[in-house]
Design an enzyme around this catalytic site. Sequence first.
Site, short mmCIF file in Angstrom:
data_model
loop_
_atom_site.label_atom_id
_atom_site.label_comp_id
_atom_site.label_asym_id
_atom_site.label_seq_id
_atom_site.Cartn_x
_atom_site.Cartn_y
_atom_site.Cartn_z
N TYR A 146 0.72 -1.21 0.16
CA TYR A 146 0.09 -0.22 -0.15
C TYR A 146 0.88 1.24 -0.21
CZ TYR A 146 -4.52 -3.05 0.95
OH TYR A 146 -5.44 -3.20 0.28
N LYS A 195 3.45 -15.25 3.05
CA LYS A 195 3.97 -16.94 1.62
C LYS A 195 5.28 -16.40 1.57
CE LYS A 195 2.02 -18.20 -2.45
NZ LYS A 195 1.36 -19.46 -1.90
N ASP A 227 -2.49 -18.01 1.06
CA ASP A 227 -3.68 -19.01 0.28
C ASP A 227 -4.16 -20.20 0.50
OD1 ASP A 227 -1.09 -20.40 0.58
OD2 ASP A 227 -1.02 -20.92 -1.40
N ASP A 251 -6.07 -6.84 3.89
CA ASP A 251 -7.05 -6.35 3.33
C ASP A 251 -7.91 -8.29 2.65
OD1 ASP A 251 -8.99 -4.46 2.08
OD2 ASP A 251 -7.78 -5.41 0.73
N ASP A 255 -11.97 -9.41 5.16
CA ASP A 255 -13.37 -9.41 4.27
C ASP A 255 -13.76 -11.03 3.99
OD1 ASP A 255 -12.99 -6.30 3.48
OD2 ASP A 255 -14.48 -7.04 1.35
C1 IPM Z 1 -10.70 -1.11 3.72
C2 IPM Z 1 -10.69 -1.15 2.23
C3 IPM Z 1 -9.41 0.56 2.25
C4 IPM Z 1 -8.28 -0.59 1.62
C5 IPM Z 1 -9.84 1.16 0.69
C6 IPM Z 1 -10.56 1.60 0.71
C7 IPM Z 1 -8.67 1.69 0.46
O1 IPM Z 1 -10.24 -2.20 1.97
O2 IPM Z 1 -10.04 -0.64 4.67
O3 IPM Z 1 -9.96 -3.07 4.24
O4 IPM Z 1 -7.82 -1.39 1.55
O5 IPM Z 1 -7.32 -0.67 3.27
MG MG Z 2 -10.67 -4.26 2.67
#
Ligand code: IPM
Ligand code: MG
Length: 361
Positions: A146, A195, A227, A251, A255
């Site tokens: 990032y 990884k 993975d 990240d 999710d």
């Molecule tokens: C998160 C989001 C952010 C990230 C984006 C919006 C840049 O997906 O906070 O997980 O990737 O960190």
């Molecule tokens: Mg995210």
Amino acid sequence: MKLNIGVIKGDGIGPEIVAEAMKVLDKTGQVYGHEMNYTQLLMGGASIDVHGIPLTDETIEQAKASDAVLMGSIGGDAKTSPWYQLEPSKRPEAGLLKIRKALNLFANLRPAVLYDELKGACPLKEEITQGGFDMMIMRELTGGLYFGERSTEEVDGLMTAHDTLTYNEAEIRRIAKRGFDIAMKRRRKVTSVDKANVLDSSRLWRKVVEEVAAEYPEVELEHMLVDNCAMQLVKDPKQFDVILTENMFGDILSDEASMVTGSIGMLASASLNESRFGLYEPSGGSAPDIAGKGIANPIATILSAAMMLRFSFDLDKEADAIENAVSKVLKDGYRTIDIMSEGKMQIGTSEMGDKICGYIG
Ligand code: IPM
Ligand code: MG
């Protein structure tokens, strides 16, 4: 106690979900005798509309002057929003990355808990979710891909892009310590995800994490390749207590972890620096497709506000009260559309906030 809270409502569903979190904070303040003092801050698309950039230095200073910042979500629809006609460094997400870096918010905590009441919304089979699960993702937030050098240029007649993934041992050590500290307060297991079979940065990660682990003999450490971790999260989520990982892996895995809890609308998050300061936000995005419809799930933001009370203000009792209120409302059968299942009662964003307030105090 007087709480000075910076508030970034943000874009999309941001203003709606933040309004509910503030409602819950106000109610908590009334019941427990605290004064909530909010300062509205602009970031993301909302800041672009006013200042032409997603985050101004003034906003950074205002955020620093607060005890903590509560945030909704930022960003719009990349296909239709004019914000995405701007160069990448001026788009809404750039503001988020800049504030994380400027405030040194290197430790991102994302708890993924399967509420008993929400088992119906969980896409996994019952035999996998039996007994529930409760994990904490500790994601490094100010390093890695990032924040590495990046560019897009023509090389030998071909458009070529590169991003760089860098970590130094100090960055790894400080996040690893946070991971082990939190494991000590939980079930004392750290799964460090990397990884290391491919990346140098992961091999250094593994080495430093092992050094830190030596200082925490009571915590069990295991290493897992990313993975495999993605697979294990859906195969056997119960095995995880603390998942410690770098920025990009965190990240993606957070999710995934949120979805196995039933909905990303349930996943809170805290981003902390070395002191007590933190930025608290739901892990989900700004969902521009449902913005303004009054149907977004405010629970992740409300639970983020509870994390704020716990981590930045040491108000554990108040944080517990909010978390318990959320459980009770779910137990009563109220659901926003994203976590709706048969036989339950569907309600909107602000009704959900009201119901949760109703159980505080
Ligand atoms: C998160 C989001 C952010 C990230 C984006 C919006 C840049 O997906 O906070 O997980 O990737 O960190
Ligand atoms: Mg995210």
